[in-house]
Structure formats: structure tokens, C-alpha cells
Design a protein around this motif. Structure first.
Motif, short mmCIF file in Angstrom:
data_model
loop_
_atom_site.label_atom_id
_atom_site.label_comp_id
_atom_site.label_asym_id
_atom_site.label_seq_id
_atom_site.Cartn_x
_atom_site.Cartn_y
_atom_site.Cartn_z
N ASN A 65 -13.49 3.50 10.90
CA ASN A 65 -12.07 3.48 10.58
C ASN A 65 -11.77 2.48 9.46
OD1 ASN A 65 -11.52 5.15 12.93
ND2 ASN A 65 -11.93 3.31 14.12
N ASN A 66 -10.88 2.86 8.54
CA ASN A 66 -10.45 1.97 7.46
C ASN A 66 -11.62 1.39 6.69
OD1 ASN A 66 -7.74 2.25 8.18
ND2 ASN A 66 -7.59 0.29 9.21
N CYS A 138 -4.80 2.22 8.07
CA CYS A 138 -3.95 2.38 9.25
C CYS A 138 -3.94 1.07 10.04
CB CYS A 138 -4.49 3.52 10.12
SG CYS A 138 -3.58 3.76 11.64
N ASN A 139 -2.77 0.46 10.16
CA ASN A 139 -2.65 -0.84 10.82
C ASN A 139 -3.08 -0.83 12.29
OD1 ASN A 139 -1.65 -1.75 8.39
ND2 ASN A 139 0.48 -1.75 9.05
N SER A 140 -2.96 0.32 12.96
CA SER A 140 -3.30 0.35 14.39
C SER A 140 -4.79 0.16 14.64
CB SER A 140 -2.81 1.64 15.03
OG SER A 140 -3.49 2.75 14.50
N TYR A 141 -5.64 0.31 13.62
CA TYR A 141 -7.07 0.05 13.79
C TYR A 141 -7.42 -1.43 13.62
CZ TYR A 141 -7.92 5.09 13.44
OH TYR A 141 -7.93 6.44 13.64
N THR A 143 -8.08 -5.14 14.16
CA THR A 143 -8.36 -5.96 15.35
C THR A 143 -8.42 -7.45 15.04
OG1 THR A 143 -10.75 -5.75 15.06
CG2 THR A 143 -9.66 -4.08 16.43
N ASN A 158 0.64 -1.68 4.58
CA ASN A 158 -0.52 -1.21 5.32
C ASN A 158 -1.75 -2.01 4.95
OD1 ASN A 158 1.38 1.25 5.01
ND2 ASN A 158 0.01 1.82 6.67
N TRP A 176 1.72 5.18 8.64
CA TRP A 176 1.08 5.48 9.94
C TRP A 176 1.99 5.09 11.03
CZ3 TRP A 176 -2.56 8.62 8.73
CH2 TRP A 176 -3.28 8.44 7.56
#
Length: 176
Positions: A65-66, A138-141, A143, A158, A176
């Protein structure tokens, strides 16, 4: 990195200039092996036989991701080699000329536009101000709060794709 019956999380890392017989940066083998790669740059690795970037066999799993996979080399599948397994690329920058991939990875909202590294030849994998990877993740990825340089991870709307957050602000391509 070789995974066998393991779980691995790689975040905000640069995997570059590695050499192996297969899976220049990551080799994952066995159905119990799960690799998660978030906001990483995998570039200029070499697989002597296959999978210059990554190799996935024996029903292993890779979730990327990303991240950027760019300019890896191998005689077969220079970016991603899959015999059996699950490979999912979400919001990644993926070098995709002919011969880049074997198997059937899933690509979601990925680009194959040049990420425009500052100087790939010298290993400077920061993004130029005109990179399509800036403000495109995507910010939701996310951590972690900081990138590989220990800079704030999200500067614009983003997160950037890859291991370095750019100081440049480009209008968001995705919401996103």
C-alpha cells in the motif's frame, strides 16, 4: 528479506540495491507467510533468476500500500514474480513495461507513471516537486507519524506514495 512461515510488516522503508537469486528485495514462500508493505520504496533491486522487486510462491501473501516499485531487474518478472499466492497493490506506483509481472496480482488505484526520483542513479529516492506520487496516497494506510527521514508523514491533504514525504504541496488527486 526472505519470509518462510512468517509475518512481516515493513513501513516507511527503502529497499534498494539488493541482489538475490529471486525476489531481489522480498521473497515470500509458504502459505503461512504474509508480508505487508506500507509507504515503502522498492527500487533498483535484482533477482538473478526472477522477481527483481518481489517474488511470491507457495500461496504466500503480499499486501503493498502507498508504495513504489520501480526499476527492479530480473530475467523474468522484473518487478513482481508470482507462482501461487495473493498479491495486492493498492495506491502504488508500479513500473509496468512488458515483462514486469508474472501471475495475477490485483492492482487498485495504482499508477505506472515515473515517480520522478530526485536522482535514482545516486540512490536519492526523494520525490521531485512534479512527482505524481506527491499527495496521491491513502491516509487510512498510514501507521506511523514520520517518514524515513523522520519528517512529518502527512504534509498535504494526502500522504505521499513511497518512503519519503515531500515538502512540496500538490493538489490532491484522490480524496480517499
Amino acid at each position: 528479506i526472505k519470509l518462510l512461515d512468517s509475518t512481516l510488516l515493513i513501513v516507511n522503508s527503502s529497499l534498494e540495491q539488493n541482489n538475490s537469486s529471486g525476489g531481489g528485495a522480498i521473497f515470500s514462500d509458504n502459505s503461512l507467510s504474509i508480508a505487508s508493505v506500507i509507504n515503502c520504496t522498492i527500487s533498483n533491486n535484482n533477482g538473478a533468476t526472477y522477481g527483481g522487486g518481489v517474488a511470491i510462491t507457495s500461496n504466500a501473501k503480499l499486501f503493498c500500500n502507498n508504495s513504489i516499485l520501480w526499476q527492479n531487474t530480473a530475467p523474468s518478472a522484473h518487478e513482481c514474480y508470482i507462482t501461487t499466492g495473493t498479491v495486492v497493490f493498492s495506491i502504488c506506483c508500479y513500473d509496468d513495461p512488458a515483462g514486469a509481472t508474472t501471475g495475477s496480482p490485483t492492482f487498485t488505484d495504482c499508477t505506472n507513471s515515473d515517480p520522478l526520483f530526485v536522482n535514482e542513479v545516486t540512490g536519492d529516492l526523494h520525490l521531485q516537486s512534479t512527482s505524481p506520487c506527491i499527495n496521491a496516497g491513502c491516509n487510512s494506510y498510514v501507521t506511523e507519524s514520520y517518514d524515513l527521514d523522520n519528517n512529518t508523514r502527512i504534509i498535504g491533504t494526502n500522504v505521499d506514495i513511497g518512503c519519503y514525504e515531500s515538502e512540496y504541496m500538490i493538489p490532491s488527486v484522490y480524496d480517499w
